[in-house]
Design an enzyme around this catalytic site. Structure first.
Site, short mmCIF file in Angstrom:
data_model
loop_
_atom_site.label_atom_id
_atom_site.label_comp_id
_atom_site.label_asym_id
_atom_site.label_seq_id
_atom_site.Cartn_x
_atom_site.Cartn_y
_atom_site.Cartn_z
N GLU A 46 29.35 -8.65 9.56
CA GLU A 46 29.20 -7.19 9.41
C GLU A 46 27.72 -6.85 9.23
O GLU A 46 26.98 -7.56 8.54
CB GLU A 46 29.98 -6.76 8.16
CG GLU A 46 29.83 -5.31 7.76
CD GLU A 46 30.43 -5.03 6.37
OE1 GLU A 46 30.38 -5.91 5.48
OE2 GLU A 46 30.93 -3.91 6.18
N LYS A 123 34.88 0.53 11.41
CA LYS A 123 35.53 0.17 10.13
C LYS A 123 36.30 1.35 9.53
O LYS A 123 35.74 2.45 9.35
CB LYS A 123 34.45 -0.30 9.16
CG LYS A 123 34.96 -0.81 7.82
CD LYS A 123 33.78 -1.35 7.01
CE LYS A 123 34.18 -1.96 5.69
NZ LYS A 123 33.01 -2.51 4.97
N CYS A 168 35.08 -6.54 7.12
CA CYS A 168 34.98 -6.80 5.68
C CYS A 168 36.18 -6.30 4.90
O CYS A 168 37.22 -6.93 4.89
CB CYS A 168 33.68 -6.24 5.14
SG CYS A 168 33.36 -6.93 3.49
N1 CDT Z 1 31.29 -4.72 2.92
C1 CDT Z 1 32.44 -4.60 2.23
O1 CDT Z 1 33.39 -3.97 2.70
N2 CDT Z 1 32.48 -5.21 1.04
C2 CDT Z 1 33.60 -5.09 0.15
C3 CDT Z 1 33.16 -5.08 -1.24
C4 CDT Z 1 34.20 -4.53 -2.11
S1 CDT Z 1 33.60 -4.03 -3.65
C5 CDT Z 1 33.07 -2.43 -3.41
C6 CDT Z 1 34.66 -6.17 0.36
O2 CDT Z 1 35.84 -5.83 0.44
O3 CDT Z 1 34.32 -7.35 0.40
#
Ligand code: CDT
Length: 312
Positions: A46, A123, A168
């Protein structure tokens, strides 16, 4: 057998001051390794062209927009597309997209082996918060800088397989995999930036975060009889640690290859698309076994409403 040799191209940290050209040189070096390893397809994380900028609070929109790409490929990324075409390797990579209409998305694209873009995903599950939050150990401002994706969960025919993408936080949501499972997806490509600690719970550290990541992608793979390639950006970016955890998961939900470092690292596995056939024809034969008459709540209600009418 329909084998696609996949390279999960994990990235080590990208510092805030690191220019796009230096990052693209790292992506090209991983692509050259992938060629030597016989890869057909390489998957990057990402937002793989910059540091994970949503950790920084910015009020000046021009400053925000500097982290976004107005076209793809562009001058900075053209060397990557050129090398991919020379090698005959397909790519999937994530970046911040600024559209001609001024819309901001957290985006991932898919190319064919000739370097043509054949698929795009934006996303949908944006984590974090829209305003500066003094209660958190650090910020996670995806809800400030991006709007939720508007393309649904599309699946594309590429290299003789059905491919989809997640980004993500999407990997934690079973609905995301199932939307693609219902389109017959065989290979899910996914990049992530996951902080190593929870900004709202110091007790949730790297081991638990790794466990949640593995659990989510293994369940998504098994329950939809699909391969999942899940690729981290890892290591310490300007003092902020990102968790590693790059894995390739087979359609039984088994991790068949795993990254070992927090640096730039290529994780390779030959993925046979025909390994998805058994699960799709038996325990997860959706046509025979799903009971959609009992699933209406899933697509009509967002939050929790208890049987007594109270909400949480
Ligand atoms: N980039 C991303 O989506 N990171 C999230 C962090 C969650 S905490 C706010 C993840 O789900 O890994």
């Amino acid at each position: 057998m329909r084998e696609i040799v996949v390279g999960a191209a994990q990235l080590g940290p990208i510092q805030r001051a690191e220019p796009r050209a230096a990052v693209v040189a790292r992506l090209v070096a991983l692509l050259d390794q992938a060629k030597a390893a016989g890869c057909d397809l390489v998957v990057y994380p990402e937002l793989c062209l910059t540091t994970f900028f949503p950790r920084w609070f910015m009020e000046d929109q021009a400053e925000v927009d500097a982290w976004f790409e107005r076209e793809m490929p562009n001058a900075a990324t053209q060397p990557l597309f050129d090398r991919a075409r020379e090698h005959g390797i397909a790519l999937s990579l994530g970046y911040a997209e600024l559209t001609p209409e001024g819309r901001h998305f957290n985006t991932q694209i898919l190319t064919d082996r000739a370097g043509r873009i054949v698929g795009k995903y934006r996303k949908i599950h944006l984590p974090g918060h829209p305003e500066f939050d003094p209660e958190r150990a650090f910020q996670h401002l995806e809800k400030r800088y991006f709007e939720p994706g508007d393309l649904g969960f599309p699946v594309f025919r590429n290299m003789g397989a059905w491919m989809g993408m997640l980004i993500c936080n999407d990997r934690r949501w079973p609905e995301a995999y199932r939307e693609m499972g219902l389109q017959g997806v065989e290979l899910v490509l996914l990049g992530f930036n996951t902080p190593s600690v929870n900004s709202q719970n110091a007790g949730e550290g790297p081991e638990m975060r790794r466990f949640h990541s593995d659990l989510s992608v293994q369940a998504g793979a098994y329950q939809n009889a699909t391969w999942v390639v899940s690729v981290a950006k890892a290591g310490v970016e300007d003092g902020h640690p990102l968790n590693a955890g790059t894995v390739i998961v087979d359609p039984n939900g088994v991790i068949v290859a795993r990254g070992e470092t927090e640096a730039d690292e290529l994780v390779v596995h030959p993925c046979d698309m025909d390994a998805t056939v058994f699960g799709k024809a038996t325990i997860f034969d959706f046509k025979r076994h799903r009971r959609i008459e009992h699933y209406t709540r899933i697509a009509s209600q967002t939050g929790v409403i208890r049987p007594d009418g109270t909400e949480r």
